[in-house]
Design an enzyme around this catalytic site. Structure first.
Site, PDB file in Angstrom:
ATOM      1  N   ASP A   1       0.755  -1.312   0.044  1.00 28.15           N
ATOM      2  CA  ASP A   1       0.058  -0.092   0.023  1.00 28.15           C
ATOM      3  C   ASP A   1       0.877   1.312  -0.145  1.00 28.15           C
ATOM      4  OD1 ASP A   1      -2.667   1.093   0.128  1.00 28.15           O
ATOM      5  OD2 ASP A   1      -1.791   1.975   2.021  1.00 28.15           O
TER       6      ASP A   1
ATOM      7  N   LYS B   1       1.592   4.276  -2.965  1.00 29.02           N
ATOM      8  CA  LYS B   1       1.594   5.675  -2.540  1.00 29.02           C
ATOM      9  C   LYS B   1       2.762   6.454  -3.064  1.00 29.02           C
ATOM     10  CE  LYS B   1      -1.695   5.050   1.389  1.00 29.02           C
ATOM     11  NZ  LYS B   1      -1.635   4.908   2.534  1.00 29.02           N
TER      12      LYS B   1
END
Ligand code: ADP
Ligand code: ASP
Ligand code: MG
Length: 816
Positions: free
Chosen positions: A679, A683
């Site tokens: 994750d 980003k």
């Protein structure tokens, strides 16, 4: 003397006719009046339907006839009581019998000529005028019926006859000079030729009858009574925000009505124009409303540039083109002669100055005949390849903005076309009258409603903008978003002049739409009672509604939803993504989405992909657009990992902390996506891309802190098991950091085109050291911030902040 015309909409029922009688009572007390009435509402169309059925040998014409008959008889029953009711019914039935015989005749010969059409349609006005005059008399009013066919004399162009004004005016003056009743009632629309054949003045022609009467009699005013409170800024049936226009000049009214504001029939103004007789448009259902006054000049000077927007549907565009046309005179002459011979009306003309093509707009019904005739006219040139066979495009419409004062203002057409362009309304042709009273554009029929609403908003409601939202994935975050919209709606409308409407909602089970906006107090019920959800169904629903400023908000974490973004953007539907999948997918796909967003003028925003509600991407974009260059980004981007490592110590189990993070909604549904670092990698990838670096997820170095078995687990449950089993592995990480007097932080770095993510021991004094709870921090080192970075810090996870990040994206789109 005043002339009052009541349209079919005003005399459609006994209830309405009673309103008319009241209006006539008041008016006739002041001066003598002439009253022109149309056929009972909808009857002209029903007569045509019956005739077409009869001609097509469909016996339903009998049923249609029965409906017509019942409609009239029931109006009589309601309006007139006592003995006279029977008498009047007898007269009406006799007329209806002749009408029925005419329909039977059509059934037998199965042919309907224009001449017979006029005969047939004349029944509508003859019946209504008789019934209304009898009801006036029965109410004790001083009224007389005069058949306008004995007054208005025309040529023999059936269904659209031209008036012989010399004879007509003489007839009218002659009749009225020997007539002293207070109310003279005449049927509109119908007339006769010199030799006594029945003709009509064209659809909507009752307005014309009234204007002819008013001009001949030098009336002090012509009143057109209808079902709307005046001529509106645009068709009120298509644009809810349309407003009655208080004052119009004759020319403006002509332009608006030519372009479809059918509240006034185009030729109406001509007879009253020369005499400068004022026209007032009034609402039978709301006589107290002031309506629209139409005069030669508008005195008070406060005349707006754009007064109204109108449209004509069912247009076909003919294009004549070819190299052989350039510089050779006579092509257009032959083209227009051909059309005129075929009695085809030209509605719009444009010719490029290259002379390579001429475009003309005509009624769609004439397209076939036009093509045939023109191809014959230019047979020779076509065979020599000097010009191409005529090109016909159908399913089009014309929209036009109108105003006498447009010529005194710059930039109006710019506003018109940029507003349409922004909403992806494709313009096929443009025409502007030299008078600059009218700017017209040919567009697709399916875009008419959107175009009218867009232009109306642009020219008449500059103060408020409407944003139409379609939200999919109303789970934790989505629900908060809807709640925030509900709470802020009034504030936003008042302070930002923005009307936020949620038109569509969907979760994985059901979806619901409401063009007027889903009531946000009861959205849960509306959604629960919606239809079965489907991703394509949602997209189709949005496409079909075709509303301006449509925005799709993806609050899912679903790959299939992300796969549809190109479809949305390509339809000029903005996309706000909470879902990170699209922006962290293959670089080519990210590029494509950016490209579509640019090309179709459809905003694509994803602020919540990094740092939830923190303005990270927005700040980055501002830096870059203002000319700064990003040299490095250092960040803690995982609210969930930060929560985990801030709460993990030698007194808690790693497992318990992760469980708690999930429970509080700080992790993705699958916690491995957070704990594996994927994750965070996504980003930093998105930030790298937004900084201008072409990069893929594989290019990001990811050093995992998970235990080997944790990395290999293939289900969420398995994964939790490994957390329990490998507690020592995690305690070792903690112990090492503690021994070094450091804090554990999961750090993402982007440096000179390279990026990595890893768990790091952060020493005291570092800006990351004191990062609390689920906070995120991003430090931008740029040309302008070389040593002291620009820092953004704050809560980086949680439903409320994420929802507010989405809300901020919505406002960004609105402000654009
Ligand atoms: P009537 O039967 O009274 O002659 P029409 O149906 O011919 O009435 O005309 C009235 C209708 O015109 C309205 O109900 C409205 O739907 C339509 N209309 C279209 N454009 C406009 C406009 N710009 N302003 C007002 N009405 C309009
Ligand atoms: N009844 C005719 C029509 O419907 C004329 C009119 O209403 O003005 O077109
Ligand atoms: Mg009308």
């Amino acid at each position: 003397m005043k002339v009052l015309k009541f349209g079919g909409t005003s005399v459609g029922s006994a209830k309405n006719i009673n309103k008319v009688i009241q209006i006539l009572k008041n008016s006739s007390q002041k001066s003598a009046i002439v009253v022109v009435v149309s056929a009972v509402g909808g009857i002209t169309d029903k007569l045509l339907t019956a005739a077409n059925q009869a001609v097509a040998k469909q016996s339903q014409y009998k049923e249609t006839f029965k409906i017509i008959k019942d409609q009239h008889l029931s109006i009589i029953s309601e309006l007139i009581s006592g003995d006279s009711q029977e008498l009047i019914k007898e007269v009406v039935c006799a007329k209806l019998t002749r009408l029925e015989q005419l329909l039977d005749g059509l059934y037998l010969i199965n042919e309907l000529s224009p001449k017979t059409t006029d005969k047939l349609l004349s029944y509508g006005e003859l019946l209504s005028s008789y019934i209304i005059s009898e009801s006036l008399k029965s109410k004790g009013l001083d009224a007389a019926l005069k058949n306008s066919q004995e007054l208005i004399v025309t040529d023999k162009v059936f269904t659209n006859a031209s008036v012989n004004f010399k004879i007509t005016n003489a007839n009218i003056n002659n009749y009225f000079s020997n007539n002293s009743v207070a109310i003279t009632l005449v049927p509109g629309f119908i007339s006769k030729s010199k030799d006594g054949e029945i003709t009509t003045l064209g659809r909507g022609g009752s307005d014309y009858t009234a204007a002819i009467m008013a001009a001949a009699l030098d009336a002090e005013e012509l009143q057109i009574w209808t079902d709307v409170s005046g001529m509106f800024t645009t068709n009120p049936k298509l644009v809810k925000q349309a407003q009655p226009i208080q004052k119009l000049t004759y020319q403006e009214a002509v332009e608006l009505s030519h372009f479809g504001a059918k509240v006034l029939y185009p030729p109406t103004v001509q007879p009253v124009l020369d005499k400068e007789i004022p026209i007032v448009i009034k609402n039978t259902m709301a006589p107290e409303d002031s309506g629209t006054s139409i005069t030669k000049h508008i005195s008070n000077g406060a005349n707006l540039a754009v007064k109204g927007i109108s449209n004509i549907s069912d247009i076909a565009l003919l294009t004549l083109q070819g190299n052989g046309m350039v510089g050779i005179p006579g092509f257009s002459k032959r083209l227009f002669e051909t059309l005129s011979q075929e009695k085809i009306n030209v509605i719009l003309i444009t010719q490029a100055s290259s002379e390579h093509s001429i475009c003309i707009g005509i009624a769609e019904k004439d397209a076939e005949a036009a093509k045939e005739a023109i191809d014959i006219t230019f047979e020779n040139e076509i065979s020599l390849h000097k010009i191409d066979p005529i090109l016909v495009e159908e399913d089009l419409a014309i929209i036009a903005i109108v105003g006498d004062n447009m010529k005194n203002h710059q930039g109006i057409s710019g506003k018109m076309f940029s507003a349409l362009g922004k909403n992806n309304v494709n313009i096929r042709a443009i025409a502007q009258g030299a008078s600059e009273r009218n700017i017209s554009a040919v567009i697709q029929k399916k875009d008419v409603k959107k175009a009218l609403n867009t232009l109306h908003e642009r020219f008449f409601e500059t103060k408020t903008k409407q944003l139409n939202l379609f939200i999919t994935g109303v789970g934790n975050v989505g629900e908060r978003l809807v709640e925030q919209i509900r709470q802020q709606k009034e504030y936003v409308s008042k302070n930002l002049k923005l009307n936020l409407r949620v038109i569509g909602l969907s979760n994985s089970r059901t979806m619901a739409f409401d063009v007027d906006g889903i009531p946000l107090e009861s959205w849960k019920e509306v959604l629960a009672n919606g239809e079965k959800a489907s991703l394509n169904g949602f997209l189709d629903g949005i496409k079909t509604l075709n509303l301006r400023n449509s925005v799709f908000v993806d609050v899912t974490a679903n790959q299939d939803v992300a796969n549809l973004y190109p479809e949305y953007l390509g339809q000029n539907i903005g996309v706000i993504a909470c879902n990170k999948i699209a922006c962290s997918s293959d670089y080519e796909n990210y590029r494509l989405l950016k490209h579509l967003s640019f090309n179709y003028n459809a905003p694509f925003l994803f602020e919540t992909n990094v740092g939830a509600g923190l303005p990270v991407i927005d700040t980055l974009n501002h830096l870059i657009t203002s000319g700064d260059k990003i040299s490095s980004i250092q960040a803690v981007l995982s609210g969930s990992l930060n929560f985990v490592f801030n709460n993990f110590n030698d007194k808690t189990r790693f497992y318990d902390v992760v469980k708690q993070a999930q429970k509080e909604g700080y992790t993705e549904p699958d916690p491995r996506i957070d704990l594996s670092g994927v994750d965070v990698a996504r980003k930093i990838l998105i930030l790298a891309r937004e900084s201008g670096t072409a990069m893929n997820l594989e290019d990001i170095q990811n050093t995992s802190f998970l235990s080997p078995s944790g990395l290999e687990s293939d289900s969420v449950d398995d994964f939790y098991e490994t957390l329990i089993a490998d507690e020592t592995h995690y305690q070792n990480l903690y112990a090492s950091a503690k021994a070094n007097n450091c804090q554990l932080k999961y750090v993402a770095e982007f440096n000179n085109g390279k990026a990595n993510v890893a768990l790091k021991e952060i020493p005291e004094g570092h800006p990351f050291y004191n990062l609390e709870g689920k906070d995120n921090i991003v430090m931008f080192y740029t040309e302008r911030y070389p040593e002291q970075p620009l820092i953004i810090k704050g809560a980086g996870a949680g439903a409320d902040v994420t929802a507010s990040g989405l809300f901020a994206d919505i406002i960004r789109i609105a402000n654009n």
